[in-house]
Write a protein that holds these residues in place. Structure first.
Motif, PDB file in Angstrom:
ATOM      1  N   LEU A 119     -21.454  13.109 -70.162  1.00 37.20           N
ATOM      2  CA  LEU A 119     -20.390  12.557 -69.330  1.00 37.20           C
ATOM      3  C   LEU A 119     -20.786  12.510 -67.858  1.00 37.20           C
ATOM      4  CD1 LEU A 119     -17.255  14.232 -70.964  1.00 37.20           C
ATOM      5  CD2 LEU A 119     -17.937  11.833 -71.106  1.00 37.20           C
ATOM      6  N   LEU A 120     -21.414  13.571 -67.386  1.00 38.87           N
ATOM      7  CA  LEU A 120     -21.838  13.598 -65.988  1.00 38.87           C
ATOM      8  C   LEU A 120     -22.907  12.545 -65.703  1.00 38.87           C
ATOM      9  CD1 LEU A 120     -22.000  17.462 -65.334  1.00 38.87           C
ATOM     10  CD2 LEU A 120     -20.358  15.843 -64.369  1.00 38.87           C
ATOM     11  N   LEU A 121     -23.778  12.299 -66.695  1.00 45.09           N
ATOM     12  CA  LEU A 121     -24.836  11.299 -66.503  1.00 45.09           C
ATOM     13  C   LEU A 121     -24.282   9.882 -66.392  1.00 45.09           C
ATOM     14  CD1 LEU A 121     -27.579  12.648 -68.934  1.00 45.09           C
ATOM     15  CD2 LEU A 121     -27.765  12.466 -66.439  1.00 45.09           C
ATOM     16  N   LEU A 122     -23.034   9.677 -66.838  1.00 51.03           N
ATOM     17  CA  LEU A 122     -22.409   8.375 -66.658  1.00 51.03           C
ATOM     18  C   LEU A 122     -22.182   8.061 -65.186  1.00 51.03           C
ATOM     19  CD1 LEU A 122     -19.684   8.347 -69.474  1.00 51.03           C
ATOM     20  CD2 LEU A 122     -21.776   6.983 -69.407  1.00 51.03           C
ATOM     21  N   ALA A 123     -21.969   9.121 -64.392  1.00 51.71           N
ATOM     22  CA  ALA A 123     -21.588   8.914 -62.992  1.00 51.71           C
ATOM     23  C   ALA A 123     -22.640   9.365 -61.986  1.00 51.71           C
ATOM     24  CB  ALA A 123     -20.270   9.644 -62.705  1.00 51.71           C
ATOM     25  N   PHE A 124     -23.547  10.274 -62.400  1.00 52.62           N
ATOM     26  CA  PHE A 124     -24.447  10.876 -61.430  1.00 52.62           C
ATOM     27  C   PHE A 124     -25.903  10.817 -61.890  1.00 52.62           C
ATOM     28  CE2 PHE A 124     -20.430  13.375 -61.188  1.00 52.62           C
ATOM     29  CZ  PHE A 124     -20.001  12.927 -59.941  1.00 52.62           C
ATOM     30  N   ASP A 125     -26.802  10.939 -60.923  1.00 53.01           N
ATOM     31  CA  ASP A 125     -28.229  11.053 -61.207  1.00 53.01           C
ATOM     32  C   ASP A 125     -28.492  12.357 -61.952  1.00 53.01           C
ATOM     33  OD1 ASP A 125     -31.168  10.304 -60.545  1.00 53.01           O
ATOM     34  OD2 ASP A 125     -30.970  12.373 -59.819  1.00 53.01           O
ATOM     35  N   TRP A 126     -29.520  12.386 -62.804  1.00 54.38           N
ATOM     36  CA  TRP A 126     -29.762  13.558 -63.650  1.00 54.38           C
ATOM     37  C   TRP A 126     -30.039  14.812 -62.835  1.00 54.38           C
ATOM     38  CZ3 TRP A 126     -34.097  16.583 -63.729  1.00 54.38           C
ATOM     39  CH2 TRP A 126     -35.274  16.057 -63.166  1.00 54.38           C
ATOM     40  N   ARG A 127     -30.621  14.675 -61.649  1.00 55.53           N
ATOM     41  CA  ARG A 127     -30.901  15.867 -60.832  1.00 55.53           C
ATOM     42  C   ARG A 127     -29.601  16.500 -60.313  1.00 55.53           C
ATOM     43  NH1 ARG A 127     -35.091  12.341 -59.777  1.00 55.53           N
ATOM     44  NH2 ARG A 127     -37.202  13.190 -60.122  1.00 55.53           N
ATOM     45  N   LEU A 128     -28.655  15.666 -59.904  1.00 58.40           N
ATOM     46  CA  LEU A 128     -27.353  16.192 -59.484  1.00 58.40           C
ATOM     47  C   LEU A 128     -26.627  16.827 -60.667  1.00 58.40           C
ATOM     48  CD1 LEU A 128     -25.147  16.611 -57.418  1.00 58.40           C
ATOM     49  CD2 LEU A 128     -24.366  14.260 -57.847  1.00 58.40           C
ATOM     50  N   VAL A 129     -26.744  16.224 -61.826  1.00 59.15           N
ATOM     51  CA  VAL A 129     -26.128  16.787 -63.030  1.00 59.15           C
ATOM     52  C   VAL A 129     -26.703  18.174 -63.310  1.00 59.15           C
ATOM     53  CG1 VAL A 129     -25.923  16.528 -65.536  1.00 59.15           C
ATOM     54  CG2 VAL A 129     -25.599  14.546 -64.039  1.00 59.15           C
ATOM     55  N   ALA A 130     -28.013  18.329 -63.206  1.00 59.51           N
ATOM     56  CA  ALA A 130     -28.635  19.637 -63.431  1.00 59.51           C
ATOM     57  C   ALA A 130     -28.087  20.669 -62.450  1.00 59.51           C
ATOM     58  CB  ALA A 130     -30.154  19.521 -63.299  1.00 59.51           C
ATOM     59  N   GLY A 131     -27.890  20.274 -61.197  1.00 59.07           N
ATOM     60  CA  GLY A 131     -27.331  21.190 -60.214  1.00 59.07           C
ATOM     61  C   GLY A 131     -25.901  21.584 -60.544  1.00 59.07           C
ATOM     62  N   LEU A 132     -25.094  20.623 -60.981  1.00 61.29           N
ATOM     63  CA  LEU A 132     -23.707  20.915 -61.340  1.00 61.29           C
ATOM     64  C   LEU A 132     -23.619  21.844 -62.550  1.00 61.29           C
ATOM     65  CD1 LEU A 132     -22.138  17.356 -60.885  1.00 61.29           C
ATOM     66  CD2 LEU A 132     -21.796  19.365 -59.424  1.00 61.29           C
ATOM     67  N   LEU A 133     -24.617  21.782 -63.421  1.00 61.23           N
ATOM     68  CA  LEU A 133     -24.611  22.641 -64.602  1.00 61.23           C
ATOM     69  C   LEU A 133     -24.828  24.117 -64.268  1.00 61.23           C
ATOM     70  CD1 LEU A 133     -26.540  20.428 -67.200  1.00 61.23           C
ATOM     71  CD2 LEU A 133     -24.124  21.069 -67.255  1.00 61.23           C
ATOM     72  N   ALA A 134     -25.184  24.428 -63.029  1.00 60.18           N
ATOM     73  CA  ALA A 134     -25.313  25.832 -62.623  1.00 60.18           C
ATOM     74  C   ALA A 134     -23.950  26.506 -62.481  1.00 60.18           C
ATOM     75  CB  ALA A 134     -26.088  25.930 -61.307  1.00 60.18           C
ATOM     76  N   VAL A 135     -22.894  25.709 -62.333  1.00 59.90           N
ATOM     77  CA  VAL A 135     -21.553  26.260 -62.079  1.00 59.90           C
ATOM     78  C   VAL A 135     -21.053  27.152 -63.220  1.00 59.90           C
ATOM     79  CG1 VAL A 135     -19.135  25.655 -61.665  1.00 59.90           C
ATOM     80  CG2 VAL A 135     -20.964  24.399 -60.503  1.00 59.90           C
ATOM     81  N   PRO A 136     -21.198  26.785 -64.516  1.00 59.07           N
ATOM     82  CA  PRO A 136     -20.691  27.672 -65.579  1.00 59.07           C
ATOM     83  C   PRO A 136     -21.258  29.090 -65.522  1.00 59.07           C
ATOM     84  CG  PRO A 136     -21.220  25.518 -66.484  1.00 59.07           C
ATOM     85  CD  PRO A 136     -21.696  25.516 -65.070  1.00 59.07           C
ATOM     86  N   ALA A 137     -22.520  29.231 -65.131  1.00 63.34           N
ATOM     87  CA  ALA A 137     -23.110  30.572 -65.057  1.00 63.34           C
ATOM     88  C   ALA A 137     -22.434  31.402 -63.975  1.00 63.34           C
ATOM     89  CB  ALA A 137     -24.611  30.468 -64.783  1.00 63.34           C
ATOM     90  N   VAL A 138     -22.148  30.782 -62.842  1.00 60.57           N
ATOM     91  CA  VAL A 138     -21.486  31.490 -61.746  1.00 60.57           C
ATOM     92  C   VAL A 138     -20.090  31.954 -62.173  1.00 60.57           C
ATOM     93  CG1 VAL A 138     -20.619  31.283 -59.381  1.00 60.57           C
ATOM     94  CG2 VAL A 138     -22.802  30.221 -60.007  1.00 60.57           C
TER      95      VAL A 138
END
Length: 424
Positions: free
Chosen positions: A151-170
């Protein structure tokens, strides 16, 4: 379940979900990397196998640390390391940097399973049910990871998506600081406990003690059980790593079924139907986890293992013919694959608990996930090579050999356990 049981299952379940959110987001990103960089599956397979291999290799020292110091803060460190690895991935300019980021993720994630499963096996009275709910939470992450990534890749570049995926760990780390439980409530031991209530006296304190404990652990039964786990790992990783890419070759464009986007539009091009079928397959796995966990309380685990392995072999042989028969058969065979692929996990987890002593449970699960994810990581390289060399049909036929060997090993373990019981 008792209140302490629920607290442990909630803590480990959330952490388990986060671990697998990252693990199964990687195959979705592989789809992007295959087009973003000048690489083939034969090259990218070993790159991904580095991270997945360390995911397994670090499980053994993780198990030792879990026995020695207790699992809670080990799991917190795991969560922080995984979040940091995806931040590094978001900065990756090339494939070697991707390999480095995945290696960091693998090392951080590797400590979770021996710590989390050891905690359930010693702290939860309803062990089979605890493994089932723990596995279901993991499958929620397994499904959420690729869905969220797609879903995130629909709207964002894959590098930004990878950065956003750090949020669940926090977020998971913040929740972990509120978790309180007794990690030894389900076993009676004479030793002391760590800060979070987990038994520590059974942990090896030196290399010689580690070797002594390992030699004692590797009975014939444990060795057979570990071999079963390795067969599962090889099939699991070999099947899932490139499955979105395989599915994309058989599925039509989304605009043929859903009129959400104009044909040929940018959104239609970004919306890869294979990613969502893959996610659906993993969602079905939640039911498989629950069924497998309940099965451990009702039938001998070796019987359950043999039946599920046999089913996986049949599904692997039939997968490509079903895919070639049309979308309906492809969706049906994918659902069966997802169900069986995860139904087996509570069965082998309970098997390890049966053939290992409580005091070395962390060490035993360390070896378990060294076999499952470490040895199993070779499945990614095997499937990447097979796809390049013999195509989808040859790949799935080759992968079917792993569950067939698993059936033979499960039968052998059943005979061994009967022999040990008779001797006792």
């Amino acid at each position: 379940m008792r209140e302490n049981d629920r607290a442990i299952v909630a803590f480990t379940g959330l952490s388990h979900a986060v671990v697998h959110t990252y693990e199964l987001s990687i195959p979705i990103l592989v789809l992007v990397w295959l087009t973003e960089f000048p690489v083939t599956t034969a090259i990218l397979g070993p790159v991904v196998a580095v991270g997945y291999g360390l995911f397994g290799a670090g499980a053994l020292p993780g198990g030792v640390l879990a026995d020695r110091y207790g699992p809670k803060w080990l799991i917190v460190g795991c969560l922080l390391g995984m979040g940091g690895s995806f931040l590094l991935l978001s900065l990756a300019p090339n494939v070697p940097t991707i390999a480095l980021a995945l290696a960091v993720w693998g090392l951080a994630a590797s400590v979770y399973h021996p710590a989390g499963l050891s905690l359930i096996s010693t702290g939860v009275h309803d062990r089979g049910t605890g493994f089932a709910y723990h596995g279901m939470a993991g499958n929620a992450g397994i499904a959420l990871g690729p869905l969220l990534t797609a879903l995130l890749l629909l709207a964002f570049d894959w590098r930004l998506v990878a950065g956003l995926l750090a949020v669940p760990a926090v977020l998971a780390v913040a929740v972990a600081f509120t978790a309180e439980f007794d990690g030894t409530a389900a076993v009676s031991t004479d030793g002391g406990a760590g800060d979070d209530g987990t038994e520590t006296d059974g942990a090896p304190t030196s290399l010689s003690a580690f070797l002594t404990d390992s030699r004692a652990l590797f009975t014939a039964g444990f060795t057979l059980a570990l071999s079963i786990v390795a067969m599962n790992g090889l099939f699991y990783r070999g099947t899932l790593t490139f499955l979105p890419d395989v599915l994309s070759g058989y599925l039509p464009s989304v605009t043929e079924y859903v009129r959400l986007f104009e044909p040929g539009s940018a959104m239609a091009q970004e919306f890869d139907l294979a990613s969502y079928v893959y996610t659906g397959l993993l969602v079905v796995g939640i039911g498989g986890q629950f069924a497998g966990g309940k099965l451990t309380d009702r039938v001998p685990v070796t019987t359950g293992l043999a039946v599920v392995f046999a089913g996986l072999a049949v599904v692997s042989v039939l997968f490509v013919p079903a895919a070639e028969a049309g979308v309906g058969p492809l969706l049906a065979i994918s659902a069966v694959l997802g169900f069986l692929l995860f139904a087996i996990q509570p069965l082998y987890q309970a098997t390890i608990a049966e053939v290992s002593p409580p005091g070395d449970r962390g060490l035993s699960y360390g070896y378990t996930y060294l076999a499952n994810f470490g040895v199993g990581a070779a499945g990614a390289a095997v499937s990447g090579f097979l796809l390049s060399a013999v195509g989808e049909s040859g790949t799935f036929l080759g992968l079917a050999l792993f569950p067939l060997v698993g059936v033979a090993l499960a039968v052998g373990l059943a005979r061994r356990l009967r022999t040990d019981a008779t001797a006792a």
